[in-house]
Design an enzyme around this catalytic site. Sequence first.
Site, PDB file in Angstrom:
ATOM      1  N   LEU A 109       0.817  -1.217   0.000  1.00 33.27           N
ATOM      2  CA  LEU A 109       0.000   0.000   0.000  1.00 33.27           C
ATOM      3  C   LEU A 109       0.850   1.265   0.000  1.00 33.27           C
ATOM      4  CD1 LEU A 109      -2.827  -0.886   2.564  1.00 33.27           C
ATOM      5  CD2 LEU A 109      -2.853  -1.113   0.064  1.00 33.27           C
ATOM      6  N   LEU A 122      16.391  -1.443  -2.186  1.00 35.89           N
ATOM      7  CA  LEU A 122      17.575  -0.822  -2.782  1.00 35.89           C
ATOM      8  C   LEU A 122      18.342  -1.961  -3.441  1.00 35.89           C
ATOM      9  CD1 LEU A 122      20.172   1.594  -1.161  1.00 35.89           C
ATOM     10  CD2 LEU A 122      20.882  -0.392  -2.471  1.00 35.89           C
TER      11      LEU A 122
END
Length: 205
Positions: A109, A122
């Site tokens: 979400l 990342l």
Amino acid sequence: MSVTSGLPFLKPEHLRPTLTSPGRQRRHTLPASEFRCLTPEDAISVFEIEREAFISVSGDCPLHLDEVRHFLTLCPELSLGWFEEGRLVAFIIGSLWDQEKLTMDALTLHKPHGSTVHIHVLAVHRTFRQQGKGSILMWRYLQYLRCLPYVRRAVLMCEDFLVPFYQKSGFKVLGPSEITVGPLAFIEMQFPVRGHAFMRRNSGC
């Protein structure tokens, strides 16, 4: 809002003014190094890097391809890609969250009125690892977040072995995450963006 328009030090080189001699035509070449927000068109390149980086280590990806497209459509301004000569070599994808702790809902979400940036992933392309690019990209990303007045902090969850990496970027351990994925357990960490007022005043925002 985009990274390139929000921060002078992230402005791509090809957008910076350059001086040319009268009558001399400039060659159009790709910038050697560029940082910019990602778009849904970058999703496949993002997922290819992510899949290679995570599948061999944990057996799954933080974001599947449809989820990458989802976040790059809803909140592209919370992503940052590093491109070398037009090729994506590293990236971060984030979204907004509105609770103190991450829950399973935070994995899928985006809460537009939240003040916490949840950093989902990342990743660095395998060819460019062990060069410090992950740390540099995180530094750039956190500098950018300091320029967003609605952001109070950044949070992420990671496996134990990655805690020292994120601590070097200024993240502090909050404790075990409530989220588990199969047999994997995570540590939740945070970076207090709002607490760096001096850095914000001197960051060019």
